[in-house]
Design a protein around this motif. Structure first.
Motif, PDB file in Angstrom:
ATOM      1  N   SER A  38       0.853  -1.190   0.000  1.00  0.00           N
ATOM      2  CA  SER A  38       0.000   0.000   0.000  1.00  0.00           C
ATOM      3  C   SER A  38       0.884   1.233   0.000  1.00  0.00           C
ATOM      4  CB  SER A  38      -0.939   0.008   1.216  1.00  0.00           C
ATOM      5  OG  SER A  38      -0.197   0.013   2.417  1.00  0.00           O
ATOM      6  N   GLY A  39       0.322   2.342  -0.435  1.00  0.00           N
ATOM      7  CA  GLY A  39       1.088   3.574  -0.465  1.00  0.00           C
ATOM      8  C   GLY A  39       1.968   3.712  -1.694  1.00  0.00           C
ATOM      9  N   THR A  40       1.851   2.784  -2.605  1.00  0.00           N
ATOM     10  CA  THR A  40       2.613   2.861  -3.837  1.00  0.00           C
ATOM     11  C   THR A  40       1.873   2.063  -4.908  1.00  0.00           C
ATOM     12  OG1 THR A  40       4.804   2.566  -4.847  1.00  0.00           O
ATOM     13  CG2 THR A  40       4.004   0.788  -3.434  1.00  0.00           C
ATOM     14  N   ILE A  41       2.241   2.303  -6.145  1.00  0.00           N
ATOM     15  CA  ILE A  41       1.682   1.516  -7.236  1.00  0.00           C
ATOM     16  C   ILE A  41       2.703   0.463  -7.612  1.00  0.00           C
ATOM     17  CG2 ILE A  41       0.860   1.590  -9.616  1.00  0.00           C
ATOM     18  CD1 ILE A  41       0.076   4.521  -9.111  1.00  0.00           C
ATOM     19  N   LEU A  42       2.304  -0.768  -7.529  1.00  0.00           N
ATOM     20  CA  LEU A  42       3.239  -1.881  -7.658  1.00  0.00           C
ATOM     21  C   LEU A  42       4.000  -1.848  -8.980  1.00  0.00           C
ATOM     22  CD1 LEU A  42       3.735  -3.999  -5.499  1.00  0.00           C
ATOM     23  CD2 LEU A  42       2.481  -5.631  -6.900  1.00  0.00           C
ATOM     24  N   THR A  43       3.370  -1.367 -10.025  1.00  0.00           N
ATOM     25  CA  THR A  43       4.024  -1.360 -11.320  1.00  0.00           C
ATOM     26  C   THR A  43       5.233  -0.428 -11.360  1.00  0.00           C
ATOM     27  OG1 THR A  43       2.396   0.250 -12.052  1.00  0.00           O
ATOM     28  CG2 THR A  43       2.005  -2.043 -12.662  1.00  0.00           C
ATOM     29  N   TYR A  44       5.343   0.462 -10.408  1.00  0.00           N
ATOM     30  CA  TYR A  44       6.489   1.371 -10.353  1.00  0.00           C
ATOM     31  C   TYR A  44       7.623   0.835  -9.483  1.00  0.00           C
ATOM     32  CZ  TYR A  44       3.317   4.873 -12.337  1.00  0.00           C
ATOM     33  OH  TYR A  44       2.437   5.555 -13.136  1.00  0.00           O
ATOM     34  N   ASN A  45       7.537  -0.435  -9.086  1.00  0.00           N
ATOM     35  CA  ASN A  45       8.520  -0.991  -8.167  1.00  0.00           C
ATOM     36  C   ASN A  45       9.088  -2.317  -8.659  1.00  0.00           C
ATOM     37  OD1 ASN A  45       8.344   0.585  -5.325  1.00  0.00           O
ATOM     38  ND2 ASN A  45       6.341   0.562  -6.319  1.00  0.00           N
ATOM     39  N   VAL A  46      10.361  -2.496  -8.380  1.00  0.00           N
ATOM     40  CA  VAL A  46      10.944  -3.832  -8.446  1.00  0.00           C
ATOM     41  C   VAL A  46      10.672  -4.472  -7.093  1.00  0.00           C
ATOM     42  CG1 VAL A  46      13.042  -5.181  -8.673  1.00  0.00           C
ATOM     43  CG2 VAL A  46      12.729  -3.128 -10.062  1.00  0.00           C
TER      44      VAL A  46
ATOM     45  N   VAL B 291      11.558  -1.586  -4.364  1.00  0.00           N
ATOM     46  CA  VAL B 291      12.450  -0.494  -4.757  1.00  0.00           C
ATOM     47  C   VAL B 291      11.768   0.275  -5.877  1.00  0.00           C
ATOM     48  CG1 VAL B 291      14.692   0.168  -5.659  1.00  0.00           C
ATOM     49  CG2 VAL B 291      14.510  -1.789  -4.117  1.00  0.00           C
ATOM     50  N   HIS B 292      11.515   1.555  -5.616  1.00  0.00           N
ATOM     51  CA  HIS B 292      10.831   2.376  -6.618  1.00  0.00           C
ATOM     52  C   HIS B 292      11.771   2.613  -7.785  1.00  0.00           C
ATOM     53  CE1 HIS B 292       8.529   5.684  -8.337  1.00  0.00           C
ATOM     54  NE2 HIS B 292       7.513   5.274  -7.585  1.00  0.00           N
ATOM     55  N   VAL B 293      11.284   2.442  -8.976  1.00  0.00           N
ATOM     56  CA  VAL B 293      12.155   2.512 -10.149  1.00  0.00           C
ATOM     57  C   VAL B 293      12.606   3.927 -10.450  1.00  0.00           C
ATOM     58  CG1 VAL B 293      11.186   0.426 -11.160  1.00  0.00           C
ATOM     59  CG2 VAL B 293      10.188   2.654 -11.735  1.00  0.00           C
ATOM     60  N   TYR B 294      11.908   4.938  -9.941  1.00  0.00           N
ATOM     61  CA  TYR B 294      12.289   6.315 -10.232  1.00  0.00           C
ATOM     62  C   TYR B 294      13.105   6.935  -9.100  1.00  0.00           C
ATOM     63  CZ  TYR B 294       8.959   5.787 -14.016  1.00  0.00           C
ATOM     64  OH  TYR B 294       8.292   5.336 -15.131  1.00  0.00           O
ATOM     65  N   ASN B 295      12.616   6.878  -7.876  1.00  0.00           N
ATOM     66  CA  ASN B 295      13.351   7.523  -6.786  1.00  0.00           C
ATOM     67  C   ASN B 295      14.250   6.570  -6.010  1.00  0.00           C
ATOM     68  OD1 ASN B 295      11.725   6.122  -4.925  1.00  0.00           O
ATOM     69  ND2 ASN B 295      10.222   7.771  -4.831  1.00  0.00           N
ATOM     70  N   ARG B 296      14.234   5.276  -6.385  1.00  0.00           N
ATOM     71  CA  ARG B 296      15.095   4.243  -5.793  1.00  0.00           C
ATOM     72  C   ARG B 296      14.857   4.036  -4.300  1.00  0.00           C
ATOM     73  NH1 ARG B 296      15.926   1.199  -9.509  1.00  0.00           N
ATOM     74  NH2 ARG B 296      17.602   0.213  -8.328  1.00  0.00           N
ATOM     75  N   ARG B 297      13.740   4.506  -3.814  1.00  0.00           N
ATOM     76  CA  ARG B 297      13.440   4.327  -2.396  1.00  0.00           C
ATOM     77  C   ARG B 297      13.129   2.862  -2.132  1.00  0.00           C
ATOM     78  NH1 ARG B 297       9.557   8.717  -0.170  1.00  0.00           N
ATOM     79  NH2 ARG B 297      11.442   9.878  -0.668  1.00  0.00           N
ATOM     80  N   SER B 298      13.735   2.332  -1.074  1.00  0.00           N
ATOM     81  CA  SER B 298      13.565   0.930  -0.703  1.00  0.00           C
ATOM     82  C   SER B 298      12.704   0.836   0.552  1.00  0.00           C
ATOM     83  CB  SER B 298      14.929   0.292  -0.443  1.00  0.00           C
ATOM     84  OG  SER B 298      14.782  -1.050  -0.016  1.00  0.00           O
ATOM     85  N   SER B 299      11.796  -0.123   0.552  1.00  0.00           N
ATOM     86  CA  SER B 299      10.936  -0.368   1.704  1.00  0.00           C
ATOM     87  C   SER B 299      10.928  -1.851   2.037  1.00  0.00           C
ATOM     88  CB  SER B 299       9.509   0.106   1.415  1.00  0.00           C
ATOM     89  OG  SER B 299       9.476   1.487   1.133  1.00  0.00           O
ATOM     90  N   TRP B 300      10.749  -2.136   3.314  1.00  0.00           N
ATOM     91  CA  TRP B 300      10.755  -3.525   3.799  1.00  0.00           C
ATOM     92  C   TRP B 300       9.489  -3.814   4.583  1.00  0.00           C
ATOM     93  CZ3 TRP B 300      14.531  -6.940   2.438  1.00  0.00           C
ATOM     94  CH2 TRP B 300      15.716  -6.410   1.919  1.00  0.00           C
ATOM     95  N   GLY B 301       9.048  -5.046   4.501  1.00  0.00           N
ATOM     96  CA  GLY B 301       7.984  -5.512   5.367  1.00  0.00           C
ATOM     97  C   GLY B 301       8.537  -5.952   6.700  1.00  0.00           C
TER      98      GLY B 301
END
Length: 117
Positions: A25-33, A98-108
């Motif tokens: 949540s909080g992001t669109i999955l298609t924009y993430n690896v 990992v967001h493909v544009y801003n490279r921000r990484s998030s973990w569960g």
């Protein structure tokens, strides 16, 4: 803020199967690896499998032909189907984005998988 919530872990006998889910949540999955990582007691966290927005996958040698990563962009969920489980697969499994544009990484928060011999 990206939130990743894993589920599906548990105790299974060697040779068994489990399917892990990671709801984003909080992001669109298609924009993430998206990826699955694991950490066993006393060991470093290691990559298990990754999947790009286009569906390209990469696996650790130790899980090739046993694990399958997939994504459902409509449901904003990533899965890890684990088969032929071995005791050495025992670990806490973490979902990563990992967001493909801003490279921000998030973990569960992680989900425990325990494989008994």
């Amino acid at each position: 803020q990206v939130q990743l919530v894993e589920s599906g872990g548990g105790l299974v006998q060697a040779g068994g199967s489990l399917r892990l889910s990671c709801a984003a949540s909080g992001t669109i999955l298609t924009y993430n690896v998206m990826g699955w990582y694991r950490q066993a007691p006393g060991k470093q966290r290691e990559m298990v499998a990754t999947i790009t927005s286009g569906g390209s996958t990469n696996y650790a040698d130790s899980v090739k032909d046993r694990f399958t990563i997939s994504r459902d962009n409509n449901e904003n969920t990533v899965y890890l189907q684990m088969s032929s489980l071995k005791p050495e697969d025992t670990a806490v499994y973490y979902c990563n984005s990992v967001h493909v544009y801003n490279r921000r990484s998030s973990w569960g928060q992680g989900t425990q998988v325990t494989v008994s011999s």
